[in-house]
Every structure is written in C-alpha cells, then in structure tokens.
Design a protein around this motif. Structure first.
Motif, PDB file in Angstrom:
ATOM      1  N   CYS A 181      29.922  36.245  35.486  1.00  0.00           N
ATOM      2  CA  CYS A 181      30.172  37.621  35.889  1.00  0.00           C
ATOM      3  C   CYS A 181      29.323  38.006  37.091  1.00  0.00           C
ATOM      4  O   CYS A 181      28.340  37.338  37.427  1.00  0.00           O
ATOM      5  N   LEU A 203      32.109  42.673  36.900  1.00  0.00           N
ATOM      6  CA  LEU A 203      33.330  41.929  37.191  1.00  0.00           C
ATOM      7  C   LEU A 203      33.289  40.593  36.466  1.00  0.00           C
ATOM      8  O   LEU A 203      32.345  39.815  36.627  1.00  0.00           O
ATOM      9  N   LYS A 204      34.320  40.339  35.670  1.00  0.00           N
ATOM     10  CA  LYS A 204      34.476  39.060  34.988  1.00  0.00           C
ATOM     11  C   LYS A 204      35.831  38.469  35.355  1.00  0.00           C
ATOM     12  O   LYS A 204      36.656  39.134  36.002  1.00  0.00           O
ATOM     13  N   VAL A 237      37.473  44.092  34.684  1.00  0.00           N
ATOM     14  CA  VAL A 237      36.552  44.868  35.527  1.00  0.00           C
ATOM     15  C   VAL A 237      36.141  46.081  34.708  1.00  0.00           C
ATOM     16  O   VAL A 237      36.998  46.792  34.154  1.00  0.00           O
TER      17      VAL A 237
END
Length: 231
Positions: free
Chosen positions: A144, A156-157, A161
């Motif tokens: 992330c 953010l992954k 989000v």
C-alpha cells in the motif's frame, strides 16, 4: 633493500597519504547558498608536530548532492540547513582543477543526523520508504501507499482507495463506492443512472417530475371529480 631504509620509505609514504589524501569524513553544514552550495566543516582534527590537535578548516562553495536526473528537470529536493550533519566526499578534478582528494575539492552529501528519528525507525520497522515533513508523511510499502496530513489519511491498495478525515470517509473498490459522513452537500446538476434506495425522509424544495409528470401540481380523477393538487 636494507630493512631500515624500506621502513623509512614506507613510513614517509604512509605519513604523506594520511596527511594529504582525503576520501570522506563526517561534517557539519555551515552557510547555505540557494540550497545548491554550502560551507562545511569536516569533523576531523590534525595533530601537529608539537602534539597539538587543530580542527580541519572550513570549506566554502561545496556542491550539495541532490538526487536528480533528466538535466535536473526530474528529481527529489529537500532543504539543507546550517547545522545539519552531512558527509564530505573528497574526489578528483572538479572546478577546472586537477586536485586529487584535496580538502578544497569536496562535495556534500546531506543526511547524517545525530540520532535516529521516529520516521527513520518506522521505515525500518515497517519495511517502508517514508517521505516526511513536520505535519505530513508519504509511506510506501509493498502492499500500500499512505499519504497523511495531520488528521487526513489517504490509503491506496491494489483493490481499494480509502480516504478518511475526522468522522468522514470514502472507500472505493472495484465494485462499489461507500461514503460515510454526517452531511453530504452536493452543489450542481446530478445525474444518476440506476436504482436508488433511500432509508429516511426525502425533502424536495423544487419541482418533482416523475415519468414526465409534474407531481407538484398533478391531479387525477376521483369519484367526485378531479382531486386537488398536492398539499
């Protein structure tokens, strides 16, 4: 070769190299000009023939190394202040001279703190790259990226989000967007394609049109004639 002569030559060469060839040294930053050059003082001392320790002199006009490329148009810059720790690197050439490893031929590599900060410790413990300022951080991990500014966080992954500030948050995934907030205020025209489910009351101050029918003034036939409009 006579051993005494050999030892004397080796001693002379060794002394000359120790006194005249400089590679690198911890140092302190002095006056900074345009965040591009700076004065620095190597954290070293010279022992004189009468056993006095004399500090190394200050070096002026030392270039500050910054990670940049593309002719300086892309890179990462940060402020260098007087009193910061750094590493002085003594190389060859530069400034149109043929000096080799001379004290006056130094460049400055900033970033030698006196102790480990919390963000530096965090980078090690979380296996992350951390860019930080007094009230903001950008943390890059394997799974992330997190941007944080005081009480606002953006995460953010690969699959989502997530934005959070106080009691409000927005979560976006591949299949949905979820907004949680005490008040959602939208100004401007809004177009929705799809079904709407409402749990709670609906207040409309303007005109309500359903299927082309203006519900504000709509009437229909009743057993005793036309009904009145909506009250």
């Amino acid at each position: 070769m006579d051993q005494d002569f050999h030892d004397a030559v080796v001693s002379i060469i060794d002394q000359y190299m120790r006194d005249n060839i400089h590679t690198s040294a911890p140092a302190k930053v002095g006056n900074v000009s345009e965040n591009f050059t700076a004065e620095l003082t190597p954290d070293l001392k010279v022992t004189t023939d009468d056993d006095r320790e004399v500090p190394y002199p200050k070096i002026s006009g030392t270039a500050i190394l910054m990670p940049t490329g593309a002719g300086g148009t892309i890179g990462f810059a940060f402020p260098v202040h007087s009193g910061d720790g750094c590493v002085a690197i003594f190389g060859e050439g530069g400034s149109g001279t043929d000096l080799k490893w001379d004290l006056s031929n130094a460049t400055l590599l900033p970033g030698l703190p006196a102790s480990s900060s919390e963000q530096v410790k965090r980078a090690g413990s979380e296996d992350a790259a951390v860019v930080f300022a007094p009230t903001a951080t950008i943390t890059v991990k394997k799974d992330c990226i997190e941007l944080k500014k005081q009480d606002t966080t953006i995460t953010l992954k690969d699959s989502s989000v997530f934005v959070q500030r106080g009691g409000s948050n927005i979560e976006v995934t591949d299949g949905s967007t979820k907004i949680t907030t005490p008040l959602l205020d939208v100004t401007g025209n809004t177009e929705i394609k799809g079904n709407i489910q409402v749990q709670g009351n609906v207040n409309i101050s303007g005109t309500l049109v359903l299927g082309g029918i203006v519900m504000n003034t709509h009437t229909h036939a009743g057993v005793h004639g036309k009904t009145g409009g909506p009250q």
